[in-house]
Design a protein around this motif. Sequence first.
Motif, PDB file in Angstrom:
ATOM      1  N   THR A  79       0.818  -1.199   0.000  1.00 24.55           N
ATOM      2  CA  THR A  79       0.000   0.000   0.000  1.00 24.55           C
ATOM      3  C   THR A  79       0.856   1.255   0.000  1.00 24.55           C
ATOM      4  O   THR A  79       0.564   2.230  -0.680  1.00 24.55           O
ATOM      5  CB  THR A  79      -0.931  -0.002   1.227  1.00 24.55           C
ATOM      6  N   GLY A  80       1.946   1.221   0.770  1.00 24.73           N
ATOM      7  CA  GLY A  80       2.842   2.369   0.808  1.00 24.73           C
ATOM      8  C   GLY A  80       3.434   2.688  -0.547  1.00 24.73           C
ATOM      9  O   GLY A  80       3.602   3.866  -0.896  1.00 24.73           O
ATOM     10  N   TRP A  81       3.753   1.660  -1.321  1.00 22.50           N
ATOM     11  CA  TRP A  81       4.306   1.881  -2.665  1.00 22.50           C
ATOM     12  C   TRP A  81       3.229   2.312  -3.652  1.00 22.50           C
ATOM     13  O   TRP A  81       3.473   3.149  -4.520  1.00 22.50           O
ATOM     14  CB  TRP A  81       4.988   0.612  -3.172  1.00 22.50           C
ATOM     15  N   VAL A  82       2.037   1.761  -3.515  1.00 21.25           N
ATOM     16  CA  VAL A  82       0.971   2.057  -4.476  1.00 21.25           C
ATOM     17  C   VAL A  82       0.600   3.532  -4.464  1.00 21.25           C
ATOM     18  O   VAL A  82       0.354   4.128  -5.525  1.00 21.25           O
ATOM     19  CB  VAL A  82      -0.270   1.177  -4.184  1.00 21.25           C
ATOM     20  N   VAL A  83       0.578   4.161  -3.287  1.00 21.56           N
ATOM     21  CA  VAL A  83       0.165   5.565  -3.225  1.00 21.56           C
ATOM     22  C   VAL A  83       1.172   6.496  -3.880  1.00 21.56           C
ATOM     23  O   VAL A  83       0.865   7.675  -4.122  1.00 21.56           O
ATOM     24  CB  VAL A  83      -0.075   6.006  -1.765  1.00 21.56           C
ATOM     25  N   LEU A  84       2.359   5.990  -4.182  1.00 18.77           N
ATOM     26  CA  LEU A  84       3.362   6.800  -4.877  1.00 18.77           C
ATOM     27  C   LEU A  84       3.224   6.714  -6.391  1.00 18.77           C
ATOM     28  O   LEU A  84       3.808   7.524  -7.114  1.00 18.77           O
ATOM     29  CB  LEU A  84       4.774   6.354  -4.467  1.00 18.77           C
ATOM     30  N   LEU A  85       2.455   5.724  -6.862  1.00 18.66           N
ATOM     31  CA  LEU A  85       2.337   5.513  -8.308  1.00 18.66           C
ATOM     32  C   LEU A  85       1.713   6.689  -9.059  1.00 18.66           C
ATOM     33  O   LEU A  85       2.220   7.085 -10.115  1.00 18.66           O
ATOM     34  CB  LEU A  85       1.538   4.234  -8.584  1.00 18.66           C
ATOM     35  N   PRO A  86       0.605   7.281  -8.585  1.00 22.45           N
ATOM     36  CA  PRO A  86       0.031   8.408  -9.345  1.00 22.45           C
ATOM     37  C   PRO A  86       1.024   9.535  -9.552  1.00 22.45           C
ATOM     38  O   PRO A  86       1.099  10.114 -10.649  1.00 22.45           O
ATOM     39  CB  PRO A  86      -1.157   8.841  -8.478  1.00 22.45           C
ATOM     40  N   GLY A 109      -0.134  11.855 -23.972  1.00 16.76           N
ATOM     41  CA  GLY A 109      -1.160  12.381 -23.079  1.00 16.76           C
ATOM     42  C   GLY A 109      -2.243  11.364 -22.769  1.00 16.76           C
ATOM     43  O   GLY A 109      -2.652  11.213 -21.611  1.00 16.76           O
ATOM     44  N   VAL A 110      -2.706  10.653 -23.799  1.00 16.46           N
ATOM     45  CA  VAL A 110      -3.747   9.641 -23.593  1.00 16.46           C
ATOM     46  C   VAL A 110      -3.219   8.503 -22.724  1.00 16.46           C
ATOM     47  O   VAL A 110      -3.896   8.053 -21.780  1.00 16.46           O
ATOM     48  CB  VAL A 110      -4.250   9.106 -24.948  1.00 16.46           C
ATOM     49  N   ALA A 111      -2.005   8.024 -23.029  1.00 19.86           N
ATOM     50  CA  ALA A 111      -1.412   6.932 -22.245  1.00 19.86           C
ATOM     51  C   ALA A 111      -1.221   7.355 -20.794  1.00 19.86           C
ATOM     52  O   ALA A 111      -1.471   6.579 -19.861  1.00 19.86           O
ATOM     53  CB  ALA A 111      -0.085   6.511 -22.863  1.00 19.86           C
ATOM     54  N   GLY A 112      -0.768   8.593 -20.595  1.00 21.43           N
ATOM     55  CA  GLY A 112      -0.577   9.076 -19.236  1.00 21.43           C
ATOM     56  C   GLY A 112      -1.885   9.179 -18.472  1.00 21.43           C
ATOM     57  O   GLY A 112      -1.955   8.836 -17.287  1.00 21.43           O
ATOM     58  N   ALA A 113      -2.949   9.640 -19.149  1.00 24.19           N
ATOM     59  CA  ALA A 113      -4.255   9.750 -18.493  1.00 24.19           C
ATOM     60  C   ALA A 113      -4.782   8.379 -18.079  1.00 24.19           C
ATOM     61  O   ALA A 113      -5.312   8.201 -16.973  1.00 24.19           O
ATOM     62  CB  ALA A 113      -5.244  10.442 -19.422  1.00 24.19           C
ATOM     63  N   VAL A 114      -4.616   7.391 -18.968  1.00 28.41           N
ATOM     64  CA  VAL A 114      -5.060   6.025 -18.651  1.00 28.41           C
ATOM     65  C   VAL A 114      -4.251   5.463 -17.487  1.00 28.41           C
ATOM     66  O   VAL A 114      -4.787   4.843 -16.558  1.00 28.41           O
ATOM     67  CB  VAL A 114      -4.942   5.126 -19.893  1.00 28.41           C
ATOM     68  N   GLY A 115      -2.929   5.673 -17.535  1.00 30.27           N
ATOM     69  CA  GLY A 115      -2.084   5.183 -16.457  1.00 30.27           C
ATOM     70  C   GLY A 115      -2.432   5.809 -15.118  1.00 30.27           C
ATOM     71  O   GLY A 115      -2.470   5.123 -14.079  1.00 30.27           O
ATOM     72  N   LEU A 116      -2.698   7.115 -15.125  1.00 28.59           N
ATOM     73  CA  LEU A 116      -3.087   7.792 -13.891  1.00 28.59           C
ATOM     74  C   LEU A 116      -4.402   7.247 -13.342  1.00 28.59           C
ATOM     75  O   LEU A 116      -4.558   7.071 -12.133  1.00 28.59           O
ATOM     76  CB  LEU A 116      -3.208   9.295 -14.143  1.00 28.59           C
ATOM     77  N   ALA A 117      -5.350   6.995 -14.247  1.00 31.60           N
ATOM     78  CA  ALA A 117      -6.647   6.464 -13.818  1.00 31.60           C
ATOM     79  C   ALA A 117      -6.488   5.091 -13.168  1.00 31.60           C
ATOM     80  O   ALA A 117      -7.090   4.799 -12.124  1.00 31.60           O
ATOM     81  CB  ALA A 117      -7.602   6.384 -15.005  1.00 31.60           C
ATOM     82  N   VAL A 118      -5.645   4.243 -13.769  1.00 33.33           N
ATOM     83  CA  VAL A 118      -5.415   2.898 -13.221  1.00 33.33           C
ATOM     84  C   VAL A 118      -4.714   2.990 -11.865  1.00 33.33           C
ATOM     85  O   VAL A 118      -5.077   2.300 -10.901  1.00 33.33           O
ATOM     86  CB  VAL A 118      -4.581   2.060 -14.208  1.00 33.33           C
TER      87      VAL A 118
END
Length: 348
Positions: A79-86, A109-118
Amino acid sequence: MKALLHRHRELCERAVDPLEIAAGLEAHGVTDRTAARFRHRDVFSLAEELYARVPRRDDSAWTRPASVPGTAAAAAALTGWVVLLPGALGALTVAGLAATGGPLRAAVGVAGAVGLAVALTACLRRGPLRAAGRSAPGTRAWTGFLLAYAVFGDGLLDQLLIGGPDGTWPAATAPLLALAVAVAPAAWCAHLFAVRARRGLAGSRGLKDFAAGTRPLLLAVVGLYTAALTGLLALVGTVLDKGSVSGGALALGTLLFLARLLTVHGFAGAAATGLLAASATEALALASVLAARLPGCDGLARPVQAAVDSWGAAAVPTLACGAAALALLAHATAVLARASAHADATVT
Protein backbone atom coordinates in the motif's frame (compact mmCIF):
# COMPACT_ATOMS: atom_id res chain seq x y z
CA MET A 1 -31.86 -4.81 29.61
CA LYS A 2 -33.30 -8.03 28.14
CA ALA A 3 -35.19 -6.02 25.51
CA LEU A 4 -32.00 -4.15 24.63
CA LEU A 5 -30.09 -7.42 24.35
CA HIS A 6 -32.76 -8.87 22.07
CA ARG A 7 -32.85 -5.75 19.86
CA HIS A 8 -29.09 -5.61 19.37
CA ARG A 9 -28.16 -9.30 19.69
CA GLU A 10 -26.82 -9.59 16.14
CA LEU A 11 -24.58 -6.54 16.66
CA CYS A 12 -23.26 -7.97 19.91
CA GLU A 13 -22.69 -11.45 18.48
CA ARG A 14 -20.52 -10.26 15.60
CA ALA A 15 -18.59 -7.56 17.51
CA VAL A 16 -14.91 -8.26 18.13
CA ASP A 17 -14.69 -5.74 20.99
CA PRO A 18 -16.96 -3.48 23.05
CA LEU A 19 -16.00 -0.49 20.89
CA GLU A 20 -17.90 -1.90 17.92
CA ILE A 21 -20.97 -2.35 20.10
CA ALA A 22 -20.69 1.23 21.37
CA ALA A 23 -20.41 2.57 17.84
CA GLY A 24 -23.35 0.45 16.69
CA LEU A 25 -25.51 1.56 19.61
CA GLU A 26 -24.79 5.20 18.80
CA ALA A 27 -25.72 4.59 15.17
CA HIS A 28 -29.08 3.26 16.40
CA GLY A 29 -29.72 6.39 18.47
CA VAL A 30 -28.53 5.18 21.89
CA THR A 31 -26.96 8.08 23.80
CA ASP A 32 -25.31 8.50 27.19
CA ARG A 33 -28.69 9.62 28.54
CA THR A 34 -30.24 6.38 27.29
CA ALA A 35 -27.44 4.41 28.93
CA ALA A 36 -28.20 6.13 32.23
CA ARG A 37 -31.67 4.52 32.18
CA PHE A 38 -29.88 1.16 32.31
CA ARG A 39 -27.77 2.36 35.26
CA HIS A 40 -24.65 2.92 33.21
CA ARG A 41 -22.65 6.14 33.15
CA ASP A 42 -22.29 6.16 29.33
CA VAL A 43 -22.69 4.15 26.13
CA PHE A 44 -19.22 2.65 26.45
CA SER A 45 -20.01 1.17 29.85
CA LEU A 46 -23.29 -0.20 28.52
CA ALA A 47 -21.47 -1.73 25.54
CA GLU A 48 -19.04 -3.50 27.85
CA GLU A 49 -21.90 -5.18 29.69
CA LEU A 50 -23.57 -6.25 26.44
CA TYR A 51 -20.25 -7.60 25.18
CA ALA A 52 -19.83 -9.61 28.37
CA ARG A 53 -23.38 -10.98 28.33
CA VAL A 54 -23.65 -12.07 24.68
CA PRO A 55 -21.38 -14.90 23.44
CA ARG A 56 -19.52 -14.37 20.18
CA ARG A 57 -20.53 -16.29 17.08
CA ASP A 58 -17.79 -18.63 15.93
CA ASP A 59 -19.31 -19.72 12.62
CA SER A 60 -17.63 -18.81 9.32
CA ALA A 61 -20.25 -16.19 8.50
CA TRP A 62 -19.06 -13.94 11.30
CA THR A 63 -15.44 -14.79 12.02
CA ARG A 64 -12.69 -12.80 10.39
CA PRO A 65 -10.10 -14.64 8.32
CA ALA A 66 -6.93 -15.46 10.19
CA SER A 67 -3.96 -13.50 8.97
CA VAL A 68 -1.00 -15.35 7.53
CA PRO A 69 2.30 -14.37 9.21
CA GLY A 70 3.87 -11.55 7.26
CA THR A 71 0.74 -10.89 5.20
CA ALA A 72 -0.24 -7.71 7.05
CA ALA A 73 3.27 -6.31 6.82
CA ALA A 74 3.49 -7.16 3.12
CA ALA A 75 0.09 -5.56 2.45
CA ALA A 76 1.09 -2.40 4.32
CA ALA A 77 4.35 -2.18 2.38
CA LEU A 78 2.51 -2.69 -0.91
CA THR A 79 0.00 0.00 0.00
CA GLY A 80 2.84 2.37 0.81
CA TRP A 81 4.31 1.88 -2.66
CA VAL A 82 0.97 2.06 -4.48
CA VAL A 83 0.16 5.57 -3.22
CA LEU A 84 3.36 6.80 -4.88
CA LEU A 85 2.34 5.51 -8.31
CA PRO A 86 0.03 8.41 -9.34
CA GLY A 87 2.77 10.95 -8.66
CA ALA A 88 5.40 8.92 -10.50
CA LEU A 89 3.17 8.36 -13.53
CA GLY A 90 2.14 12.02 -13.51
CA ALA A 91 5.77 13.16 -13.53
CA LEU A 92 6.60 10.79 -16.41
CA THR A 93 3.58 12.00 -18.38
CA VAL A 94 4.47 15.68 -17.93
CA ALA A 95 8.05 14.97 -18.94
CA GLY A 96 6.83 13.06 -22.00
CA LEU A 97 4.50 15.88 -23.02
CA ALA A 98 7.35 18.38 -22.77
CA ALA A 99 9.68 16.24 -24.87
CA THR A 100 7.28 15.35 -27.70
CA GLY A 101 5.04 17.08 -30.21
CA GLY A 102 2.31 16.41 -32.76
CA PRO A 103 0.53 13.05 -32.79
CA LEU A 104 3.14 11.51 -30.50
CA ARG A 105 2.41 14.13 -27.85
CA ALA A 106 -1.30 13.33 -28.04
CA ALA A 107 -0.53 9.61 -27.64
CA VAL A 108 1.65 10.33 -24.61
CA GLY A 109 -1.16 12.38 -23.08
CA VAL A 110 -3.75 9.64 -23.59
CA ALA A 111 -1.41 6.93 -22.25
CA GLY A 112 -0.58 9.08 -19.24
CA ALA A 113 -4.26 9.75 -18.49
CA VAL A 114 -5.06 6.03 -18.65
CA GLY A 115 -2.08 5.18 -16.46
CA LEU A 116 -3.09 7.79 -13.89
CA ALA A 117 -6.65 6.46 -13.82
CA VAL A 118 -5.41 2.90 -13.22
CA ALA A 119 -2.95 4.00 -10.52
CA LEU A 120 -5.57 6.09 -8.75
CA THR A 121 -8.05 3.20 -8.85
CA ALA A 122 -5.42 0.96 -7.24
CA CYS A 123 -4.89 3.54 -4.46
CA LEU A 124 -8.61 3.76 -3.76
CA ARG A 125 -9.02 0.00 -3.52
CA ARG A 126 -6.60 -0.59 -0.67
CA GLY A 127 -5.24 1.05 2.43
CA PRO A 128 -6.62 4.13 4.22
CA LEU A 129 -8.42 5.44 1.10
CA ARG A 130 -10.35 2.21 0.55
CA ALA A 131 -14.15 2.48 0.64
CA ALA A 132 -15.35 -0.72 -0.98
CA GLY A 133 -19.01 -0.52 -1.95
CA ARG A 134 -19.54 2.85 -0.25
CA SER A 135 -19.13 5.32 -3.12
CA ALA A 136 -22.31 7.07 -4.17
CA PRO A 137 -23.50 7.08 -7.80
CA GLY A 138 -22.01 9.90 -9.82
CA THR A 139 -18.93 10.36 -7.64
CA ARG A 140 -16.53 9.27 -10.37
CA ALA A 141 -18.21 11.45 -12.97
CA TRP A 142 -18.09 14.58 -10.80
CA THR A 143 -14.48 13.90 -9.83
CA GLY A 144 -13.51 13.39 -13.46
CA PHE A 145 -15.18 16.65 -14.46
CA LEU A 146 -13.41 18.59 -11.71
CA LEU A 147 -10.03 17.16 -12.70
CA ALA A 148 -10.69 17.90 -16.37
CA TYR A 149 -11.62 21.46 -15.48
CA ALA A 150 -8.40 21.80 -13.47
CA VAL A 151 -6.45 20.97 -16.64
CA PHE A 152 -8.51 22.69 -19.36
CA GLY A 153 -11.09 24.88 -17.64
CA ASP A 154 -9.13 28.08 -17.01
CA GLY A 155 -7.80 28.20 -20.57
CA LEU A 156 -11.24 27.51 -22.02
CA LEU A 157 -12.86 30.21 -19.87
CA ASP A 158 -10.29 32.78 -20.99
CA GLN A 159 -10.98 31.89 -24.62
CA LEU A 160 -14.75 32.11 -24.16
CA LEU A 161 -14.54 35.55 -22.58
CA ILE A 162 -12.71 36.96 -25.62
CA GLY A 163 -15.08 35.42 -28.14
CA GLY A 164 -13.45 32.05 -28.74
CA PRO A 165 -12.50 29.36 -28.58
CA ASP A 166 -10.52 29.60 -31.79
CA GLY A 167 -8.67 26.33 -32.11
CA THR A 168 -7.08 24.76 -29.05
CA TRP A 169 -6.41 26.39 -25.71
CA PRO A 170 -3.57 25.79 -23.22
CA ALA A 171 -3.74 22.89 -20.77
CA ALA A 172 -2.50 23.32 -17.20
CA THR A 173 -0.52 20.20 -16.32
CA ALA A 174 1.05 21.53 -13.10
CA PRO A 175 -2.12 21.32 -10.94
CA LEU A 176 -2.86 17.77 -12.08
CA LEU A 177 0.72 16.68 -11.36
CA ALA A 178 0.63 18.20 -7.87
CA LEU A 179 -2.73 16.52 -7.16
CA ALA A 180 -1.34 13.19 -8.35
CA VAL A 181 1.67 13.48 -6.05
CA ALA A 182 -0.66 14.54 -3.22
CA VAL A 183 -2.36 11.12 -3.23
CA ALA A 184 0.43 9.86 -0.96
CA PRO A 185 0.00 12.51 1.76
CA ALA A 186 -3.78 12.09 1.44
CA ALA A 187 -3.43 8.38 2.26
CA TRP A 188 -1.06 9.06 5.14
CA CYS A 189 -3.35 11.75 6.59
CA ALA A 190 -6.38 9.46 6.28
CA HIS A 191 -4.42 6.71 8.05
CA LEU A 192 -3.40 9.12 10.81
CA PHE A 193 -6.99 10.22 11.34
CA ALA A 194 -8.31 6.64 11.44
CA VAL A 195 -5.65 5.45 13.89
CA ARG A 196 -5.89 8.43 16.24
CA ALA A 197 -9.70 8.40 16.19
CA ARG A 198 -9.79 4.68 16.91
CA ARG A 199 -7.33 5.21 19.77
CA GLY A 200 -9.49 8.05 21.07
CA LEU A 201 -12.52 5.78 20.89
CA ALA A 202 -10.74 3.23 23.05
CA GLY A 203 -9.80 5.83 25.66
CA SER A 204 -13.06 7.80 25.79
CA ARG A 205 -15.63 7.33 28.51
CA GLY A 206 -18.53 9.06 26.79
CA LEU A 207 -19.81 10.16 23.41
CA LYS A 208 -19.31 13.85 24.20
CA ASP A 209 -15.79 13.16 25.37
CA PHE A 210 -15.00 11.34 22.12
CA ALA A 211 -16.53 14.07 19.95
CA ALA A 212 -14.61 16.79 21.78
CA GLY A 213 -11.34 15.02 21.02
CA THR A 214 -12.14 14.04 17.44
CA ARG A 215 -13.10 17.45 16.05
CA PRO A 216 -9.70 19.08 16.66
CA LEU A 217 -8.05 15.93 15.30
CA LEU A 218 -10.05 16.24 12.08
CA LEU A 219 -9.19 19.92 11.69
CA ALA A 220 -5.51 19.18 12.33
CA VAL A 221 -5.45 16.39 9.73
CA VAL A 222 -7.19 18.55 7.11
CA GLY A 223 -4.78 21.37 7.88
CA LEU A 224 -1.82 19.00 7.58
CA TYR A 225 -2.99 17.77 4.18
CA THR A 226 -3.68 21.31 2.97
CA ALA A 227 -0.20 22.38 4.01
CA ALA A 228 1.34 19.39 2.22
CA LEU A 229 -0.68 20.13 -0.93
CA THR A 230 0.33 23.80 -0.81
CA GLY A 231 3.97 22.79 -0.65
CA LEU A 232 3.58 20.36 -3.53
CA LEU A 233 1.82 22.97 -5.68
CA ALA A 234 4.60 25.46 -4.98
CA LEU A 235 7.28 22.85 -5.73
CA VAL A 236 5.68 21.70 -8.98
CA GLY A 237 5.10 25.32 -10.04
CA THR A 238 8.76 26.12 -9.42
CA VAL A 239 10.05 23.05 -11.26
CA LEU A 240 7.76 23.61 -14.25
CA ASP A 241 8.21 27.40 -14.10
CA LYS A 242 4.45 27.93 -13.71
CA GLY A 243 4.52 30.69 -11.11
CA SER A 244 2.63 30.83 -7.81
CA VAL A 245 0.37 28.31 -6.11
CA SER A 246 -2.96 27.75 -7.90
CA GLY A 247 -5.86 28.58 -5.61
CA GLY A 248 -8.19 26.47 -7.72
CA ALA A 249 -5.97 23.38 -7.44
CA LEU A 250 -5.58 23.88 -3.68
CA ALA A 251 -9.35 24.17 -3.20
CA LEU A 252 -9.95 21.15 -5.44
CA GLY A 253 -7.40 19.00 -3.62
CA THR A 254 -8.90 19.86 -0.25
CA LEU A 255 -12.40 19.12 -1.57
CA LEU A 256 -11.35 15.74 -2.94
CA PHE A 257 -9.62 14.81 0.32
CA LEU A 258 -12.65 15.69 2.44
CA ALA A 259 -14.98 13.88 0.04
CA ARG A 260 -12.88 10.72 0.22
CA LEU A 261 -12.57 10.92 4.00
CA LEU A 262 -16.35 11.13 4.31
CA THR A 263 -16.81 8.25 1.88
CA VAL A 264 -14.35 6.03 3.76
CA HIS A 265 -16.25 6.60 7.00
CA GLY A 266 -19.68 5.92 5.53
CA PHE A 267 -20.98 9.30 4.37
CA ALA A 268 -20.70 8.90 0.62
CA GLY A 269 -23.92 10.79 -0.10
CA ALA A 270 -22.61 14.02 1.42
CA ALA A 271 -19.32 13.60 -0.44
CA ALA A 272 -21.09 13.16 -3.78
CA THR A 273 -23.28 16.19 -3.10
CA GLY A 274 -20.22 18.38 -2.49
CA LEU A 275 -18.53 17.19 -5.66
CA LEU A 276 -21.72 17.70 -7.65
CA ALA A 277 -22.16 21.24 -6.32
CA ALA A 278 -18.62 22.21 -7.31
CA SER A 279 -18.98 20.62 -10.75
CA ALA A 280 -22.32 22.33 -11.37
CA THR A 281 -20.89 25.72 -10.38
CA GLU A 282 -17.96 25.39 -12.78
CA ALA A 283 -20.20 24.16 -15.59
CA LEU A 284 -22.64 27.00 -14.93
CA ALA A 285 -19.82 29.54 -15.18
CA LEU A 286 -18.88 28.27 -18.65
CA ALA A 287 -22.51 28.02 -19.74
CA SER A 288 -23.30 31.56 -18.60
CA VAL A 289 -20.50 32.97 -20.76
CA LEU A 290 -21.82 31.07 -23.79
CA ALA A 291 -25.43 32.04 -23.05
CA ALA A 292 -24.41 35.71 -22.87
CA ARG A 293 -23.81 35.61 -26.64
CA LEU A 294 -27.54 35.30 -27.22
CA PRO A 295 -29.39 38.55 -27.99
CA GLY A 296 -30.40 40.39 -24.83
CA CYS A 297 -28.47 38.05 -22.51
CA ASP A 298 -25.31 40.08 -22.04
CA GLY A 299 -25.79 40.33 -18.29
CA LEU A 300 -25.46 36.58 -17.75
CA ALA A 301 -21.68 36.69 -18.07
CA ARG A 302 -21.13 39.73 -15.85
CA PRO A 303 -20.54 37.85 -12.55
CA VAL A 304 -17.98 35.56 -14.17
CA GLN A 305 -16.38 38.44 -16.06
CA ALA A 306 -16.09 40.48 -12.86
CA ALA A 307 -14.50 37.58 -10.97
CA VAL A 308 -12.00 36.90 -13.77
CA ASP A 309 -11.13 40.59 -14.11
CA SER A 310 -10.43 40.79 -10.36
CA TRP A 311 -8.68 37.50 -9.64
CA GLY A 312 -8.12 35.72 -12.95
CA ALA A 313 -9.71 32.63 -14.44
CA ALA A 314 -8.65 30.57 -11.40
CA ALA A 315 -11.29 32.46 -9.38
CA VAL A 316 -14.05 30.17 -10.68
CA PRO A 317 -12.61 26.82 -9.47
CA THR A 318 -11.31 28.48 -6.30
CA LEU A 319 -14.75 29.77 -5.34
CA ALA A 320 -16.62 26.66 -6.51
CA CYS A 321 -14.36 24.07 -4.89
CA GLY A 322 -13.57 26.25 -1.88
CA ALA A 323 -17.22 26.74 -0.99
CA ALA A 324 -17.96 23.02 -1.43
CA ALA A 325 -14.90 22.10 0.66
CA LEU A 326 -15.98 24.41 3.50
CA ALA A 327 -19.46 22.87 3.44
CA LEU A 328 -18.02 19.34 3.58
CA LEU A 329 -15.65 20.34 6.37
CA ALA A 330 -18.55 21.69 8.43
CA HIS A 331 -20.48 18.47 7.81
CA ALA A 332 -17.45 16.32 8.60
CA THR A 333 -16.85 17.99 11.96
CA ALA A 334 -20.34 16.86 12.93
CA VAL A 335 -20.59 13.34 11.52
CA LEU A 336 -16.98 12.19 11.87
CA ALA A 337 -17.08 13.06 15.56
CA ARG A 338 -19.54 10.20 16.07
CA ALA A 339 -18.26 6.89 17.40
CA SER A 340 -20.28 5.03 14.77
CA ALA A 341 -18.19 6.64 12.00
CA HIS A 342 -15.11 4.74 13.20
CA ALA A 343 -16.47 1.28 13.89
CA ASP A 344 -15.14 -0.14 10.61
CA ALA A 345 -12.53 2.49 9.75
CA THR A 346 -9.56 1.26 7.73
CA VAL A 347 -6.38 1.72 9.77
CA THR A 348 -3.91 -0.38 7.75
